[in-house]
Design an enzyme around this catalytic site. Structure first.
Site, short mmCIF file in Angstrom:
data_model
loop_
_atom_site.label_atom_id
_atom_site.label_comp_id
_atom_site.label_asym_id
_atom_site.label_seq_id
_atom_site.Cartn_x
_atom_site.Cartn_y
_atom_site.Cartn_z
N SER A 37 0.82 -1.20 0.10
CA SER A 37 0.07 0.19 -0.16
C SER A 37 0.89 1.22 0.28
O SER A 37 2.18 0.93 0.27
CB SER A 37 -1.09 0.05 1.19
OG SER A 37 -1.66 1.25 1.32
N ARG A 38 0.35 2.18 -0.42
CA ARG A 38 1.09 3.60 -0.07
C ARG A 38 1.59 3.84 1.41
O ARG A 38 2.34 4.63 1.60
CB ARG A 38 0.32 4.98 -0.85
CG ARG A 38 0.47 4.84 -2.24
CD ARG A 38 -0.13 5.98 -3.02
NE ARG A 38 0.20 6.14 -4.28
CZ ARG A 38 -0.86 6.03 -5.19
NH1 ARG A 38 -2.16 6.08 -4.81
NH2 ARG A 38 -0.50 6.43 -6.54
N LYS A 98 -10.60 -4.09 -13.15
CA LYS A 98 -11.27 -3.33 -14.40
C LYS A 98 -12.02 -1.99 -13.42
O LYS A 98 -12.22 -2.12 -12.14
CB LYS A 98 -12.23 -4.03 -15.05
CG LYS A 98 -13.74 -4.39 -14.62
CD LYS A 98 -14.08 -4.85 -13.33
CE LYS A 98 -13.87 -6.07 -12.95
NZ LYS A 98 -14.14 -6.23 -11.55
N ARG A 168 -17.53 10.42 -7.73
CA ARG A 168 -17.65 11.68 -8.28
C ARG A 168 -16.47 12.44 -8.39
O ARG A 168 -16.52 13.71 -9.11
CB ARG A 168 -18.63 12.42 -7.24
CG ARG A 168 -19.90 11.82 -6.51
CD ARG A 168 -21.09 12.47 -7.59
NE ARG A 168 -21.25 13.71 -7.69
CZ ARG A 168 -22.26 14.27 -6.69
NH1 ARG A 168 -22.92 13.60 -5.96
NH2 ARG A 168 -22.20 15.44 -6.61
#
Length: 332
Positions: A37-38, A98, A168
């Site tokens: 992970s980061r 995906k 969003r």
């Protein structure tokens, strides 16, 4: 690759990474040996949860791990090009979630890296590996419903999603199309190939991503596909394929079915059932990756890279029609 056990690395620690890792843990010929992970803390928490021996706070450390046979890239769409490319360049095979990338240019770049490095690369389009979907394809190719004329498929979630949600955010590939619409488009193209014509309309958010999208795809054969996706409405999430001699219907959750119904002219409906009893299993795609690696194949015949590229071109065409652009699109 002749050994029995395939050693997996998992890149990212979100919800789909957890589901996939849990499924891998149930497979006797798979071993999850590392996670990245980061954030080192996030990687360590994920590793502790699943009993994974190594946790890395950077993608590069995972990519460099010589004990990893294949990396599952499970981050947001916006990270796929960089993460999968890093792993491929380091010599790792890759299964990438995906939507494969944000646009077809990034997808072409990834495929070019894989082919240059002669490394395995596959989109995690688990629908294509599902045994019932495979049986559906065989049924259509056998001519059981005649020549395909129409495909219908939809995928919508009710939401609402707050403006700060990743769905969003244009920078993260937000909107219904890449998260949900990829399934109806991939379903239609599995059956009919890349369309010759693309029409689309959509309701856009204030941020400029699609909230509700309708697509009409057309082929020179005369076949059409009517597809939709939404992050504002809980749609049926069903699919059907109609031909000149019958039709096939898939119920809710069409992209991970355990059965379909075959209707043929002059015959009683036939229910075709298949699978291992777990509709939600991601093990089918994992098994296909491991089969390919053992066979020395650099891509899967079930999820071919040219098919992935064709889907990305269609998604690009839809976005062009509805006026959705991501920041990365301006870099071409």
């Amino acid at each position: 690759m002749g050994k029995e056990t395939v050693r997996w690395g998992v890149l990212a620690t979100g919800g789909i990474a957890s589901v996939f890792t849990a499924d891998l843990m149930r497979m006797p010929d798979a071993e999850v040996v590392a996670v990245a992970s980061r954030s080192t803390a996030a990687a360590r928490a994920f590793a502790d949860r699943f009993g994974i021996p190594r946790a890395y706070g950077s993608w590069a450390e995972l990519a460099a791990d010589q004990d990893v046979d294949v990396v599952y890239v499970a981050g947001p769409h916006s990270s796929h090009r960089a993460a999968a490319g890093l792993c491929l360049e380091a010599g790792r095979a890759v299964l990438c979630e995906k939507a494969f990338t944000l646009n077809s240019r990034e997808a072409e770049e990834l495929v070019a890296v894989a082919r240059r490095q002669e490394r395995f690369l596959m989109e995690a389009m688990w629908m294509y590996c599902n045994p019932v979907i495979r049986r559906l394809g065989e049924t259509i190719r056998s001519g059981a419903i005649g020549d395909v004329r129409t495909v219908h498929a939809d995928f919508g979630l009710a939401g609402p999603f707050a403006p700060e949600h990743r769905l969003r955010d244009p920078a993260l590939g937000g909107g219904a199309l890449l998260d949900l619409g990829v399934y109806p488009v991939s379903f239609a193209q599995l059956i009919l190939g890349e369309p010759d014509r693309v029409q689309a309309d959509a309701l856009l958010s204030p941020e400029g991503v699609d909230l509700n999208t309708g697509m009409l795809l057309g082929w020179e054969s005369g076949a059409t596909a009517l597809l939709s996706c939404s992050i504002t409405a809980d749609t049926p999430i069903t699919a059907s394929v109609t031909g000149t001699a019958g039709r096939i219907e898939l119920g809710r959750g069409f992209f991970y079915p355990d059965r379909f119904v075959l209707h043929r002219d002059g015959r009683e409906p036939e229910e075709v059932v298949g699978g291992n009893g777990n509709r939600n299993s991601l093990q089918y795609e994992a098994a296909e990756v491991m089969r390919c690696l053992r066979a020395g194949e650099t891509e899967s015949p079930l999820v071919p890279l040219n098919g992935t590229l064709a889907v990305m071109r269609t998604l690009d065409a839809v976005r062009e029609r509805i006026g959705v652009r991501y920041p990365v699109d301006g870099e071409s």
